[in-house]
Design a protein around this motif. Structure first.
Motif, short mmCIF file in Angstrom:
data_model
loop_
_atom_site.label_atom_id
_atom_site.label_comp_id
_atom_site.label_asym_id
_atom_site.label_seq_id
_atom_site.Cartn_x
_atom_site.Cartn_y
_atom_site.Cartn_z
N UNK A 1 0.83 -1.21 0.00
CA UNK A 1 0.00 0.00 0.00
C UNK A 1 0.86 1.26 0.00
N UNK A 2 1.99 1.18 0.70
CA UNK A 2 2.89 2.33 0.72
C UNK A 2 3.46 2.61 -0.67
N UNK A 3 3.85 1.56 -1.38
CA UNK A 3 4.38 1.75 -2.74
C UNK A 3 3.32 2.35 -3.65
N UNK A 4 2.09 1.90 -3.49
CA UNK A 4 1.00 2.45 -4.30
C UNK A 4 0.83 3.95 -4.02
N UNK A 5 0.84 4.33 -2.75
CA UNK A 5 0.71 5.74 -2.39
C UNK A 5 1.88 6.57 -2.93
N UNK A 6 3.07 6.00 -2.81
CA UNK A 6 4.27 6.70 -3.29
C UNK A 6 4.20 6.90 -4.80
N UNK A 7 3.84 5.85 -5.52
CA UNK A 7 3.72 5.97 -6.97
C UNK A 7 2.70 7.03 -7.36
N UNK A 8 1.55 7.01 -6.71
CA UNK A 8 0.50 7.99 -7.02
C UNK A 8 1.01 9.42 -6.76
N UNK A 9 1.73 9.60 -5.67
CA UNK A 9 2.27 10.92 -5.35
C UNK A 9 3.25 11.39 -6.42
N UNK B 1 -5.87 2.30 -18.54
CA UNK B 1 -5.34 0.98 -18.17
C UNK B 1 -4.36 1.01 -17.00
N UNK B 2 -3.98 2.18 -16.51
CA UNK B 2 -3.00 2.27 -15.42
C UNK B 2 -3.63 1.75 -14.13
N UNK B 3 -2.96 0.76 -13.54
CA UNK B 3 -3.46 0.09 -12.33
C UNK B 3 -2.37 0.20 -11.26
N UNK B 4 -2.53 1.15 -10.36
CA UNK B 4 -1.51 1.39 -9.33
C UNK B 4 -1.37 0.21 -8.37
N UNK B 5 -2.44 -0.46 -8.10
CA UNK B 5 -2.39 -1.62 -7.21
C UNK B 5 -1.48 -2.70 -7.80
N UNK C 1 0.85 -2.22 -10.10
CA UNK C 1 2.21 -1.69 -10.15
C UNK C 1 2.90 -1.83 -8.80
N UNK C 2 2.15 -1.60 -7.73
CA UNK C 2 2.72 -1.76 -6.39
C UNK C 2 3.13 -3.21 -6.14
N UNK C 3 2.34 -4.15 -6.62
CA UNK C 3 2.67 -5.57 -6.44
C UNK C 3 3.94 -5.96 -7.18
N UNK C 4 4.10 -5.46 -8.40
CA UNK C 4 5.26 -5.89 -9.20
C UNK C 4 6.53 -5.11 -8.88
N UNK C 5 6.42 -4.14 -7.99
CA UNK C 5 7.62 -3.38 -7.60
C UNK C 5 8.06 -3.70 -6.17
N UNK C 6 7.78 -4.91 -5.73
CA UNK C 6 8.27 -5.35 -4.43
C UNK C 6 9.79 -5.23 -4.42
N UNK D 1 2.03 18.44 -26.72
CA UNK D 1 1.66 17.92 -25.41
C UNK D 1 2.12 16.48 -25.28
N UNK D 2 2.39 16.09 -24.04
CA UNK D 2 2.73 14.70 -23.78
C UNK D 2 1.47 13.86 -23.91
N UNK D 3 1.64 12.66 -24.41
CA UNK D 3 0.51 11.74 -24.50
C UNK D 3 0.20 11.17 -23.12
N UNK D 4 -0.88 10.42 -23.04
CA UNK D 4 -1.24 9.76 -21.79
C UNK D 4 -0.24 8.65 -21.48
N UNK D 5 0.04 8.45 -20.22
CA UNK D 5 0.94 7.39 -19.77
C UNK D 5 0.14 6.09 -19.67
N UNK D 6 0.73 5.01 -20.17
CA UNK D 6 0.07 3.71 -20.17
C UNK D 6 0.80 2.73 -19.26
N UNK D 7 0.18 1.60 -19.03
CA UNK D 7 0.85 0.54 -18.26
C UNK D 7 2.12 0.10 -18.97
N UNK D 8 2.11 0.09 -20.30
CA UNK D 8 3.31 -0.30 -21.05
C UNK D 8 4.48 0.62 -20.73
N UNK D 9 4.20 1.90 -20.52
CA UNK D 9 5.27 2.83 -20.14
C UNK D 9 5.86 2.45 -18.79
#
Length: 102
Positions: free
Chosen positions: A2-10, A22-26, A28-33, A64-72
């Motif tokens: 949960x902390x990683x998710x909050x940090x990423x969002x910040x 398609x961006x899923x912070x939850x 992303x937090x799991x795969x960045x253990x 303008x910058x495009x939208x950020x995707x999960x692939x990014x």
């Protein structure tokens, strides 16, 4: 996790990213253990630099910058190894148990 998710969002908020649906912070937090807050910051900076380079190449820096995707995120995560390894984490946990401090 949960902390990683909050940090990423910040960090993403501070970078001013527009996010694809398609961006899923939850996830992303799991795969960045084992990624530190600094690692997560660098992942966001890598994406920021990648988007800036795209804008510069396509429009000479005037678009303008495009939208950020999960692939990014996947690309940036795969380009960086976590700075916290299991051995160091184990040592920290042992130290914390022994001395009772964080």
């Amino acid at each position: 996790e949960q902390d990683r998710e909050k940090i990423l969002k910040l960090y993403v908020q501070k970078a001013g990213f527009r996010l694809s649906h398609d961006v899923n912070f939850s996830y992303l937090a799991k795969i960045t253990e084992n990624y530190s807050a600094d690692d997560l910051y660098n992942i966001v900076k890598d994406i920021e630099n990648m988007l800036a380079e795209e804008v510069f190449q396509k429009t000479g820096g005037r678009g303008e910058r495009r939208h950020v995707t999960m692939q990014d995120f996947f690309k940036a995560i795969n380009s960086r190894a976590p700075s916290i390894d299991a051995n160091n984490l184990k040592k920290y946990e042992e130290w914390k148990q022994r001395f009772g401090s964080e």
